[in-house]
Design a protein around this motif. Sequence first.
Motif, PDB file in Angstrom:
ATOM      1  N   THR A   1      -9.938  33.226  54.986  1.00 27.38           N
ATOM      2  CA  THR A   1      -9.141  32.049  54.634  1.00 27.38           C
ATOM      3  C   THR A   1      -9.472  31.622  53.208  1.00 27.38           C
ATOM      4  N   ALA A   2     -10.784  31.603  52.893  1.00 29.15           N
ATOM      5  CA  ALA A   2     -11.191  31.239  51.538  1.00 29.15           C
ATOM      6  C   ALA A   2     -10.612  32.245  50.551  1.00 29.15           C
ATOM      7  N   ARG A   3     -10.655  33.528  50.937  1.00 26.17           N
ATOM      8  CA  ARG A   3     -10.090  34.560  50.072  1.00 26.17           C
ATOM      9  C   ARG A   3      -8.608  34.303  49.839  1.00 26.17           C
ATOM     10  N   ALA A   4      -7.907  33.956  50.907  1.00 26.47           N
ATOM     11  CA  ALA A   4      -6.467  33.732  50.785  1.00 26.47           C
ATOM     12  C   ALA A   4      -6.169  32.509  49.915  1.00 26.47           C
ATOM     13  N   ILE A   5      -6.954  31.432  50.080  1.00 23.09           N
ATOM     14  CA  ILE A   5      -6.722  30.238  49.235  1.00 23.09           C
ATOM     15  C   ILE A   5      -6.959  30.602  47.775  1.00 23.09           C
ATOM     16  N   ALA A   6      -8.034  31.353  47.526  1.00 26.86           N
ATOM     17  CA  ALA A   6      -8.326  31.748  46.143  1.00 26.86           C
ATOM     18  C   ALA A   6      -7.222  32.643  45.600  1.00 26.86           C
ATOM     19  N   ALA A   7      -6.709  33.530  46.444  1.00 26.65           N
ATOM     20  CA  ALA A   7      -5.651  34.440  45.996  1.00 26.65           C
ATOM     21  C   ALA A   7      -4.381  33.670  45.668  1.00 26.65           C
ATOM     22  N   VAL A   8      -4.045  32.715  46.539  1.00 28.02           N
ATOM     23  CA  VAL A   8      -2.849  31.914  46.283  1.00 28.02           C
ATOM     24  C   VAL A   8      -3.032  31.104  44.991  1.00 28.02           C
ATOM     25  N   THR A   9      -4.254  30.554  44.797  1.00 31.97           N
ATOM     26  CA  THR A   9      -4.533  29.812  43.568  1.00 31.97           C
ATOM     27  C   THR A   9      -4.380  30.713  42.348  1.00 31.97           C
ATOM     28  N   THR A  10      -4.915  31.920  42.451  1.00 33.36           N
ATOM     29  CA  THR A  10      -4.801  32.870  41.347  1.00 33.36           C
ATOM     30  C   THR A  10      -3.344  33.152  41.004  1.00 33.36           C
ATOM     31  N   PHE A  11      -2.553  33.356  42.043  1.00 25.98           N
ATOM     32  CA  PHE A  11      -1.129  33.613  41.857  1.00 25.98           C
ATOM     33  C   PHE A  11      -0.460  32.414  41.184  1.00 25.98           C
ATOM     34  N   LEU A  12      -0.823  31.225  41.653  1.00 25.90           N
ATOM     35  CA  LEU A  12      -0.243  29.989  41.119  1.00 25.90           C
ATOM     36  C   LEU A  12      -0.629  29.789  39.648  1.00 25.90           C
ATOM     37  N   ILE A  13      -1.893  30.086  39.333  1.00 25.64           N
ATOM     38  CA  ILE A  13      -2.342  29.965  37.953  1.00 25.64           C
ATOM     39  C   ILE A  13      -1.546  30.905  37.061  1.00 25.64           C
ATOM     40  N   GLY A  14      -1.400  32.166  37.515  1.00 26.28           N
ATOM     41  CA  GLY A  14      -0.631  33.144  36.748  1.00 26.28           C
ATOM     42  C   GLY A  14       0.776  32.636  36.482  1.00 26.28           C
ATOM     43  N   PHE A  15       1.351  32.022  37.492  1.00 26.37           N
ATOM     44  CA  PHE A  15       2.717  31.536  37.393  1.00 26.37           C
ATOM     45  C   PHE A  15       2.832  30.366  36.400  1.00 26.37           C
ATOM     46  N   VAL A  16       1.996  29.345  36.587  1.00 26.63           N
ATOM     47  CA  VAL A  16       2.088  28.163  35.721  1.00 26.63           C
ATOM     48  C   VAL A  16       1.790  28.538  34.267  1.00 26.63           C
ATOM     49  N   TYR A  17       0.757  29.342  34.109  1.00 27.72           N
ATOM     50  CA  TYR A  17       0.307  29.741  32.785  1.00 27.72           C
ATOM     51  C   TYR A  17       1.380  30.556  32.064  1.00 27.72           C
ATOM     52  N   ALA A  18       2.002  31.467  32.809  1.00 19.12           N
ATOM     53  CA  ALA A  18       2.949  32.383  32.180  1.00 19.12           C
ATOM     54  C   ALA A  18       4.239  31.691  31.749  1.00 19.12           C
ATOM     55  N   ILE A  19       4.540  30.532  32.338  1.00 21.86           N
ATOM     56  CA  ILE A  19       5.752  29.812  31.916  1.00 21.86           C
ATOM     57  C   ILE A  19       5.670  29.496  30.422  1.00 21.86           C
ATOM     58  N   GLY A  20       4.483  29.025  30.016  1.00 18.14           N
ATOM     59  CA  GLY A  20       4.282  28.711  28.601  1.00 18.14           C
ATOM     60  C   GLY A  20       4.441  29.940  27.720  1.00 18.14           C
ATOM     61  N   GLN A  21       3.957  31.076  28.220  1.00 17.03           N
ATOM     62  CA  GLN A  21       4.054  32.309  27.433  1.00 17.03           C
ATOM     63  C   GLN A  21       5.504  32.729  27.256  1.00 17.03           C
ATOM     64  N   ALA A  22       6.262  32.640  28.360  1.00 19.28           N
ATOM     65  CA  ALA A  22       7.667  33.036  28.296  1.00 19.28           C
ATOM     66  C   ALA A  22       8.410  32.149  27.301  1.00 19.28           C
ATOM     67  N   LYS A  23       8.057  30.859  27.298  1.00 17.36           N
ATOM     68  CA  LYS A  23       8.706  29.938  26.364  1.00 17.36           C
ATOM     69  C   LYS A  23       8.406  30.346  24.925  1.00 17.36           C
ATOM     70  N   GLY A  24       7.126  30.653  24.662  1.00 14.19           N
ATOM     71  CA  GLY A  24       6.723  31.041  23.310  1.00 14.19           C
ATOM     72  C   GLY A  24       7.428  32.314  22.858  1.00 14.19           C
ATOM     73  N   MET A  25       7.441  33.312  23.729  1.00 13.26           N
ATOM     74  CA  MET A  25       8.087  34.578  23.370  1.00 13.26           C
ATOM     75  C   MET A  25       9.557  34.379  23.067  1.00 13.26           C
ATOM     76  N   ALA A  26      10.199  33.554  23.886  1.00  6.47           N
ATOM     77  CA  ALA A  26      11.634  33.354  23.711  1.00  6.47           C
ATOM     78  C   ALA A  26      11.938  32.635  22.401  1.00  6.47           C
TER      79      ALA A  26
ATOM     80  N   THR B   1      -1.566  38.191  27.101  1.00  7.57           N
ATOM     81  CA  THR B   1      -2.059  37.243  28.096  1.00  7.57           C
ATOM     82  C   THR B   1      -1.288  37.348  29.400  1.00  7.57           C
ATOM     83  N   VAL B   2       0.020  37.506  29.298  1.00  9.14           N
ATOM     84  CA  VAL B   2       0.799  37.677  30.528  1.00  9.14           C
ATOM     85  C   VAL B   2       0.284  38.907  31.268  1.00  9.14           C
ATOM     86  N   ALA B   3      -0.074  39.956  30.519  1.00  5.09           N
ATOM     87  CA  ALA B   3      -0.630  41.155  31.144  1.00  5.09           C
ATOM     88  C   ALA B   3      -1.857  40.794  31.973  1.00  5.09           C
TER      89      ALA B   3
END
Lengths: 146, 574
Positions: free
Chosen positions: B133-158, B370-372
């Motif tokens: 369960t802890a692994r899954a929460i951490a994994a979901v958090t990791t996924f969420l971080i990647g998502f929130v963080y990458a929005i800024g990158q996509a904006k910059g690239m565009a 960074t997106v990588a």
Amino acid sequence: MTDNDTHDRANAPETDGGVATGAAQAHKETDYLGSEVNILNPSTPYMRDHLRIVWTGFAVWVLAIWGPVTLTRIAPGPMTSQMPILGFPLHYFLVAFGAPTSALILAFWYSRKRDALDEKYGIDHGTEADAPSGADVAATDGGSDE
Amino acid sequence: MTGSSLLLQSDLLPEALDISFKIGPAILVIGMLGLFLTIGFIFRVADTDDMWVAGRSIGNVENGMAIGANWMSAASYLGMAASIALAGFYGLVFVVGWTTGYFILLIFLAAQLRRFGKYTAPDFVGDRFNSDTARAIAAVTTFLIGFVYAIGQAKGMALVGLYIFGDYGGLIPGLDGYQVMVVAMMVVTVGYLTLSGMLGATKNQAVQYVILILAFVVGLFVVGWTNGYSTVLPQLEYGMLISELGSEFSEPFASSSYYLWVATTFSLIVGTCGLPHVLVRFYTVESERTARWSTVWGLFFICILYWSAPAFAAFGTDLYSQNVGATYGDPGMSSAASEVIVVLAAQLSGLPDWFVGIVAAGGIAAAIATVAGLFIAGSSAISHDIYTNIINEDATQRQQILVGRLSIVALGALTTLAALNPASSIAALVGYAFSLAGSVLFPMFFLGMWWENANRQGALAGMTTGLTLWSIPMINQIVPTYIGSLDAPLSAGLAQWMPAIGSALITLPVVFAVTIVVSMATDEPSLETKRIVRQCHSPEPMGQQETAEDVVADGGEEMATDGGHTVDDAATEE
């Protein structure tokens, strides 16, 4: 093979007598898998020495990061005055240039300290290629320390 | 529909930026992307060890460069100068928060993580606390971080893509020029990532670091030189200019309070130490000593850009005031224009297109690198931590890599959608991801590594608390911007004391307390777990491919031999 290496190296400085040997001896006698890990209560000599470095660095780091900005809050006058030569307002320079640079210097300082600590305890992290030279350095240093 | 997209158009197209197709810069960027794909293809992988941790083969300087490229995103390259230009002294929180955290990472986590030696950040949480369960929460958090963080990158690239390729609004029905560019850039990034995995990404990141740092520093030197601002050391010479830029640029606490300043830096610092794509860089190195020294190198490489960004902001601000209009006041510089101030500064200096193109291309390299890192971390969380460890334990490598690639595509699609209409500036968007990492993952890593009695119940309670607390200011400040009828923030008082960008100042102590109290109230973790933690702190060198768990598993005998070793010593002494 490696065991023998450590063995010789740890013994060589011992004839000189001194701190390095005591530490290396303590390292060999420590059962690391049997000693509690608790940041507030280090249980091995190595961790005690390590944490002393860690907390020293941490304290300096806290001052370097939040010191200037807090001083600016307390005494805005002197802190925002213009610096000679560079022309920066003091607070701006301490934050924009001082903080990152302090962290870099501290990181370098810490890594050097850690290498020295490993040496003191007779620990060799070298890859196969530079292991022999690493051992030499350790022995020489041990001697010159006296 | 038309009304809203027209509004977007005016919001998101930076004024004063010369938006048109330019042949020189276009060739440059396409050549650069081709190079990334080629490197990714040459170092393509079909093996999970290579895919996630690059075979644990990376050395000091190379890993340092990868740390740097991985780290310096569009937020560093574009967003930071933007914040410094618009928010003045408050903008410096990013300079401080995004560099100094590496020291904390170094003294408290880097070497220990290398010794722990698994594949992903959620791996640590799952194995340390013996909980899927802890692994899954951490994994979901990791996924969420990647998502929130990458929005800024996509904006910059565009935004940078607009300068180079021009405005293709309407090419995809219903999307304006900025949005078309978001889609195009994300397609390229995802394409190369699904091919190459972590090994290709590490090789690529070293190249990307060189490109982005040269583009940024050379850009700064040339802009400083041609405008007579500076000669050989623009990083220090811009000090002379500050008094001419208006009090908004340097006056302390003009656009923010002291509290917000401290909260934001704190949040960015602990976030640095909890970001999965940063932590995973310590799994890829050959030894723990390399983990330490590559951090020093990485921080040095990062500092090169961070010393330069405020100078770029100062030059850009002055050039904007001279050539376009007043930077501050009403109307002032728009946020879209500030986001490309680095490119604008080069353009307003009257430099040739190809040169401005180099500066712009560096921004794209920064964002892609960074997106990588983020997407690799996010997809390994899904493929390795959720799919392989929880759903299908007998997954073949082929299946794992397939799931990994599919999750990269999914992350890409989600990010693209969210970036079409981003809620905040690049730096702020990235800042939210830092609050999340600092609230949920950093406490688990810190306590998990430094207090052997932290246990499963504590971790679960702590992470749940962290996620809940993080989402409160996000709902207060960010979600309403996506809902037409609501005004952000919902509660001004909450936004003042628990700002979304600096919420870790509040959440972190609470999460620490919850984890410690719950751990103390419940059973201690098993001796085996404790021994793994102890092995992470033991100074005894380990094999390159060994993990702390491996050592502890056959540890009983190991220790016995060591004991013998001491006896052996005694014998020699006689």
